[in-house]
Design an enzyme around this catalytic site. Structure first.
Site, PDB file in Angstrom:
ATOM      1  N   GLY A  17      30.803 -27.178 -51.896  1.00  0.00           N
ATOM      2  CA  GLY A  17      29.593 -27.078 -52.707  1.00  0.00           C
ATOM      3  C   GLY A  17      28.720 -25.921 -52.274  1.00  0.00           C
ATOM      4  O   GLY A  17      27.487 -25.992 -52.335  1.00  0.00           O
ATOM      5  N   ALA A  18      29.346 -24.827 -51.860  1.00  0.00           N
ATOM      6  CA  ALA A  18      28.609 -23.714 -51.264  1.00  0.00           C
ATOM      7  C   ALA A  18      27.763 -22.935 -52.253  1.00  0.00           C
ATOM      8  O   ALA A  18      26.847 -22.210 -51.843  1.00  0.00           O
ATOM      9  CB  ALA A  18      29.583 -22.761 -50.567  1.00  0.00           C
ATOM     10  N   SER A  19      28.029 -23.054 -53.543  1.00  0.00           N
ATOM     11  CA  SER A  19      27.260 -22.276 -54.518  1.00  0.00           C
ATOM     12  C   SER A  19      25.970 -22.962 -54.940  1.00  0.00           C
ATOM     13  O   SER A  19      25.150 -22.369 -55.637  1.00  0.00           O
ATOM     14  CB  SER A  19      28.115 -21.985 -55.760  1.00  0.00           C
ATOM     15  OG  SER A  19      28.452 -23.190 -56.430  1.00  0.00           O
TER      16      SER A  19
ATOM     17  N   GLY B 250      22.181 -24.853 -54.227  1.00  0.00           N
ATOM     18  CA  GLY B 250      21.035 -24.420 -53.443  1.00  0.00           C
ATOM     19  C   GLY B 250      21.127 -24.840 -51.987  1.00  0.00           C
ATOM     20  O   GLY B 250      20.915 -24.027 -51.070  1.00  0.00           O
TER      21      GLY B 250
ATOM     22  N   SER C 170      21.908 -38.599 -49.600  1.00  0.00           N
ATOM     23  CA  SER C 170      20.667 -38.634 -50.379  1.00  0.00           C
ATOM     24  C   SER C 170      19.835 -39.830 -49.954  1.00  0.00           C
ATOM     25  O   SER C 170      20.371 -40.859 -49.518  1.00  0.00           O
ATOM     26  CB  SER C 170      20.980 -38.740 -51.878  1.00  0.00           C
ATOM     27  OG  SER C 170      19.800 -39.020 -52.625  1.00  0.00           O
TER      28      SER C 170
ATOM     29  N   TYR D  24      24.792 -42.897 -59.150  1.00  0.00           N
ATOM     30  CA  TYR D  24      24.616 -41.855 -58.134  1.00  0.00           C
ATOM     31  C   TYR D  24      24.188 -42.472 -56.811  1.00  0.00           C
ATOM     32  O   TYR D  24      24.705 -42.123 -55.744  1.00  0.00           O
ATOM     33  CB  TYR D  24      23.586 -40.840 -58.618  1.00  0.00           C
ATOM     34  CG  TYR D  24      23.267 -39.741 -57.630  1.00  0.00           C
ATOM     35  CD1 TYR D  24      24.168 -38.706 -57.404  1.00  0.00           C
ATOM     36  CD2 TYR D  24      22.062 -39.727 -56.934  1.00  0.00           C
ATOM     37  CE1 TYR D  24      23.876 -37.692 -56.499  1.00  0.00           C
ATOM     38  CE2 TYR D  24      21.755 -38.721 -56.038  1.00  0.00           C
ATOM     39  CZ  TYR D  24      22.665 -37.705 -55.826  1.00  0.00           C
ATOM     40  OH  TYR D  24      22.370 -36.695 -54.927  1.00  0.00           O
TER      41      TYR D  24
END
Length: 240
Positions: free
Chosen positions: A10-12, A14, A136, A149
């Site tokens: 998920g490097a792209s 924020g 989260s 989620y």
């Protein structure tokens, strides 16, 4: 002496991008996973010294077939892995369809399981390793309108606690960072009024930044946390 290698999934996003920069600042070689934002990855690569770039790996993690295809191409020799990717679903639970549920499950849970299993043999052989999950606040508190989620984030948290105990004898640490409200595109669906109402409910009076989440991940990645495993580090400004 070769650098230690850290894979960031998920490097792209924020938070993922901020973690990549933090990892590189701390002297690691960074490998990155992304789904569609190749332009962001190319730009990121320009900011990373060549000897600290461990490769970019495109992959859709939202289906069984695509996840397996990604793992078939992914090297297994990593000293650390940080799971920073994912997406959310906002809406009434009864309005969700099975496809939306499956995508959340695969990206947040099955991809975590399968990628971890992929890299563990090398870590166990080396007798060291570090696995970090960006979870989260909703994984511990739950949230109306984000029920599914919340449930996959809860699964991440219990995965961390269980695997942390299982891998401790092999000197592999497993921890999570649980951010609260963070200034990212994931919260772009909020109106200004909604955002202000949420910030008013946060004791520190503001949303957090991706860099503040990256700092927490950097702590868990470094030697200062060498006796920390199976823990959920809350980065939420006191929000609960």
């Amino acid at each position: 002496m070769s650098r230690k290698r850290c894979l960031i999934l998920g490097a792209s996003g924020g938070i993922g991008e901020a973690i990549v920069h933090r990892v590189v600042e701390d002297g690691w070689a960074a490998g990155v996973q992304y789904y569609t934002n190749e332009e962001k990855i190319r730009s990121m690569q320009q900011d990373v010294p060549k000897d600290q770039w461990a490769g970019a790996f495109q992959g859709d993690l939202s289906t069984e077939e695509d996840l397996n295809a990604f793992l078939n191409l992914l090297p297994a020799e990593w000293d650390a892995v940080i799971f920073a990717g994912g997406h959310m679903y906002s809406g009434m639970f009864q309005d969700m369809d099975a496809e939306d549920m499956d995508a959340l499950y695969y990206v947040h849970v099955k991809a975590l399981w399968m990628t971890t299993r992929h890299v563990l043999p090398y870590m166990i052989q080396q007798k060291h390793g570090n696995i970090i999950v960006i979870s989260s606040i909703f994984g511990t508190e739950g949230a109306s309108m984000e029920v599914a989620y919340s449930s996959v984030k809860g699964a991440q948290n219990t995965f961390v606690k269980g695997l942390g105990r299982e891998l401790a004898p092999s000197h592999i640490r497993v921890n999570a960072v649980a951010p609260g409200l963070i200034q990212t595109k994931m919260n772009g669906h909020l109106t200004l009024e909604d955002l202000q109402a949420l910030e008013n409910d946060i004791p520190m009076g503001r949303a957090g930044t991706p860099d503040e989440v990256a700092d927490a991940a950097g702590f868990l990645l470094g030697g200062a946390s060498r006796y920390v495993t199976g823990q959920i580090l809350h980065v939420n400004g006191g929000w609960s």
